[in-house]
Design an enzyme around this catalytic site. Structure first.
Site, PDB file in Angstrom:
ATOM      1  N   ASP A 177      17.507   3.200  59.386  1.00 42.01           N
ATOM      2  CA  ASP A 177      18.159   3.214  58.072  1.00 42.01           C
ATOM      3  C   ASP A 177      17.266   2.402  57.132  1.00 42.01           C
ATOM      4  O   ASP A 177      17.220   1.175  57.218  1.00 42.01           O
ATOM      5  CB  ASP A 177      19.557   2.590  58.201  1.00 42.01           C
ATOM      6  N   GLU A 237      17.570  -1.167  60.923  1.00 38.29           N
ATOM      7  CA  GLU A 237      17.210  -0.965  59.526  1.00 38.29           C
ATOM      8  C   GLU A 237      15.685  -0.968  59.432  1.00 38.29           C
ATOM      9  O   GLU A 237      15.001  -1.445  60.337  1.00 38.29           O
ATOM     10  CB  GLU A 237      17.790  -2.096  58.656  1.00 38.29           C
ATOM     11  N   HIS A 296      23.180  -3.433  58.986  1.00 43.07           N
ATOM     12  CA  HIS A 296      24.158  -3.321  57.905  1.00 43.07           C
ATOM     13  C   HIS A 296      25.567  -3.063  58.446  1.00 43.07           C
ATOM     14  O   HIS A 296      25.736  -2.413  59.487  1.00 43.07           O
ATOM     15  CB  HIS A 296      23.729  -2.163  56.999  1.00 43.07           C
ATOM     16  N   HIS A 338      16.561   0.042  51.964  1.00 41.74           N
ATOM     17  CA  HIS A 338      15.836  -0.868  51.064  1.00 41.74           C
ATOM     18  C   HIS A 338      14.336  -0.624  51.052  1.00 41.74           C
ATOM     19  O   HIS A 338      13.606  -1.315  50.350  1.00 41.74           O
ATOM     20  CB  HIS A 338      16.114  -2.326  51.446  1.00 41.74           C
ATOM     21  N   SER A 348      18.649  -5.986  54.897  1.00 42.14           N
ATOM     22  CA  SER A 348      19.150  -6.204  53.544  1.00 42.14           C
ATOM     23  C   SER A 348      19.422  -7.663  53.201  1.00 42.14           C
ATOM     24  O   SER A 348      19.360  -8.034  52.037  1.00 42.14           O
ATOM     25  CB  SER A 348      20.399  -5.362  53.304  1.00 42.14           C
ATOM     26  N   ASN A 386      19.780  -4.087  43.382  1.00 43.66           N
ATOM     27  CA  ASN A 386      18.895  -3.376  44.314  1.00 43.66           C
ATOM     28  C   ASN A 386      18.097  -2.281  43.612  1.00 43.66           C
ATOM     29  O   ASN A 386      17.511  -1.426  44.265  1.00 43.66           O
ATOM     30  CB  ASN A 386      19.712  -2.742  45.443  1.00 43.66           C
ATOM     31  N   LYS A 443      19.675   2.523  45.588  1.00 47.46           N
ATOM     32  CA  LYS A 443      18.805   1.355  45.456  1.00 47.46           C
ATOM     33  C   LYS A 443      17.589   1.731  44.607  1.00 47.46           C
ATOM     34  O   LYS A 443      17.737   1.909  43.409  1.00 47.46           O
ATOM     35  CB  LYS A 443      18.516   0.809  46.838  1.00 47.46           C
TER      36      LYS A 443
HETATM   37  C1  LIG Z   1      23.250  -0.213  50.942  1.00 46.38           C
HETATM   38  C2  LIG Z   1      23.115   0.165  52.360  1.00 46.38           C
HETATM   39  C3  LIG Z   1      23.904   1.164  52.936  1.00 46.38           C
HETATM   40  C4  LIG Z   1      25.046   1.780  52.206  1.00 46.38           C
HETATM   41  O1  LIG Z   1      24.621   2.695  51.272  1.00 46.38           O
HETATM   42  P1  LIG Z   1      25.617   3.056  50.080  1.00 46.38           P
HETATM   43  O2  LIG Z   1      25.030   4.293  49.505  1.00 46.38           O
HETATM   44  O3  LIG Z   1      25.593   1.895  49.166  1.00 46.38           O
HETATM   45  O4  LIG Z   1      26.958   3.282  50.698  1.00 46.38           O
HETATM   46  C5  LIG Z   1      23.642   1.548  54.225  1.00 46.38           C
HETATM   47  N1  LIG Z   1      22.665   0.950  54.940  1.00 46.38           N
HETATM   48  C6  LIG Z   1      21.923  -0.049  54.442  1.00 46.38           C
HETATM   49  C7  LIG Z   1      20.882  -0.670  55.283  1.00 46.38           C
HETATM   50  C8  LIG Z   1      22.132  -0.481  53.139  1.00 46.38           C
HETATM   51  O5  LIG Z   1      21.412  -1.482  52.655  1.00 46.38           O
END
Ligand SMILES: *Cc1c(COP(=O)(O)O)cnc(C)c1O
Length: 396
Positions: A203, A174, A135, A206, A178, A49, A238
């Site tokens: 969130d 999101e 997620h 990505h 992801s 990522n 990421k």
């Molecule tokens: C990777 C991810 C997370 C978790 O983040 P980390 O810092 O890896 O714990 C949370 N939400 C989404 C959408 C993600 O892709």
């Protein structure tokens, strides 16, 4: 007489193995710059990522080293004790400036940030509406929450509108999904939550760094100001190439979290050196237009080539480019074959994705060259010759 074991670990593992879903970790030798070394062999890495290639950037590595020299290794305490430093404050303020929001709060992981908000905010008098493809960290917190959880069909605003109740809670999506790589319709989510008097949480783990002006993310790309959304989550693991996460919102929201988010209050704060490194990563990400442009060109190259082979692409214009296979065993075989040819790809199987939708998840990064993508496409051409059914999605 045999007794039922208290925790049937062996039986559970065996059952997973029998349906072809047993997971094991791979020990990685080194991994940056679009390459990965496993058991002494180098592969082109299509599973990371690290979308912009930030994790190998000298300016960020040096900042982290300097941060350790200046601050030591760990933060030594939780943020309300003595773990909150000037290094953390500077990163929070710079993120708030970048996004045009009032305030930002740092977390050690994105998983923790999502647990923290959902647990601290929602009570049994609230409801929550989550996209079905959210997620695991969002779904997990949502399932534990006393607030009623309604899941709406992926990106289906008609379905969400039908489920929404006025002034009742939080809609969670999101920014970039992801496992599918597609984007949420942020304008519509904003309009629906505004009109119904609910809050919206995006969130964009990505999307930050990859999308928008100066990498301001999917909201910016879609013309939505992050300050119009009550809660925005981003991660540093990421496109930023470091680790950790942040929550952005109003000053009042952040003050509330500092007082009521137990995942924040009772957890050792991220090391200050890591905050220093993530600030250097932010500065680097802001100016990484060339990397963003190159990444988009790679995405286009991959999609054109994959469509020509008849691979089943998904509607994604992001660095996440899944190739649908369907059956878990076939997906595993395809991944194995590609790995044998020198391309590190990951088969994503249920329960991470719905059953029957196993896929090869390709992620591209600005650290790849056009030559790298050409070679991956050649690898897929070999797969299609061996398993013609993998290349029968010729609707492109
Ligand atoms: C990777 C991810 C997370 C978790 O983040 P980390 O810092 O890896 O714990 C949370 N939400 C989404 C959408 C993600 O892709």
């Amino acid at each position: 007489m045999p007794v039922e074991p208290l925790f049937p670990l062996g039986a559970e593992l065996l059952a997973r193995d029998e349906i072809g879903l047993l997971r094991a970790r791979q020990q990685v030798g080194s991994s940056f710059g679009g390459r990965i070394v496993l058991e002494g062999r180098e592969y082109i890495n299509f599973s990371s990522n690290d979308y912009l290639g930030a994790s190998g950037q000298e300016s960020i590595k040096e900042a982290w080293q300097q941060g350790i020299t200046d601050w030591g290794c760990g933060s030594g305490a939780s943020p309300l004790v003595t773990g909150y430093t000037k290094a953390h404050a500077e990163l929070e303020e710079s993120l708030a400036d970048w996004l045009g929001v009032e305030a930002v709060l740092l977390f050690s992981t994105g998983f923790a940030a999502n647990q923290a908000v959902i647990k601290a905010l929602l009570s049994s008098r609230h409801q929550q509406w989550q996209d079905k493809l959210n997620h695991a960290s969002l779904q997990e917190a949502g399932a534990m929450s006393p607030a009623r959880l309604r899941r709406f069909k992926h990106n289906d605003m008609t379905h969400l509108a039908a489920l929404l109740c006025p002034q009742s809670g939080l809609v969670i999506s999101e920014g970039v999904f992801s496992m599918d790589g597609d984007q949420a319709p942020c304008q519509e989510l904003l309009a629906l939550t505004r009109d119904s008097g609910n809050w919206l949480m995006i969130d964009d783990a990505h999307g930050f760094g990859v999308h928008g002006t100066q990498g301001r993310g999917t909201l910016d790309l879609q013309g939505v100001a992050p300050s119009d959304i009550q809660i925005v989550i981003g991660t540093f693991g990421k496109a930023f190439g470091t680790a950790g996460a942040f929550m952005a919102g109003s000053r009042q929201l952040i003050d509330y979290m500092v007082n009521f988010a137990r995942d924040y209050v009772y957890s050792t704060h991220m090391p200050p050196s890591q905050a220093v490194a993530s600030l250097a990563a932010l500065r680097w990400v802001q100016q990484a237009d060339e990397q963003r442009k190159h990444l988009q060109a790679l995405v286009q190259q991959f999609r054109n080539g994959a469509a020509a082979l008849g691979l089943r692409l998904m509607p994604s214009m992001t660095a996440i480019q899944p190739i649908l296979i369907g059956d878990s065993h076939v997906a595993m075989e395809v991944a194995t074959r590609l790995r044998e040819s020198g391309y590190w790809v990951t088969a994503i199987r249920p329960p991470t994705v719905p059953s029957g939708l196993a896929r090869i998840r390709i992620t591209l990064t600005a650290a790849h060259s056009h030559e790298d993508v050409c070679r991956l496409l050649e690898g897929f051409a070999g797969i299609v010759r061996q398993w013609p059914e993998v290349g029968c999605g010729c609707d492109a």
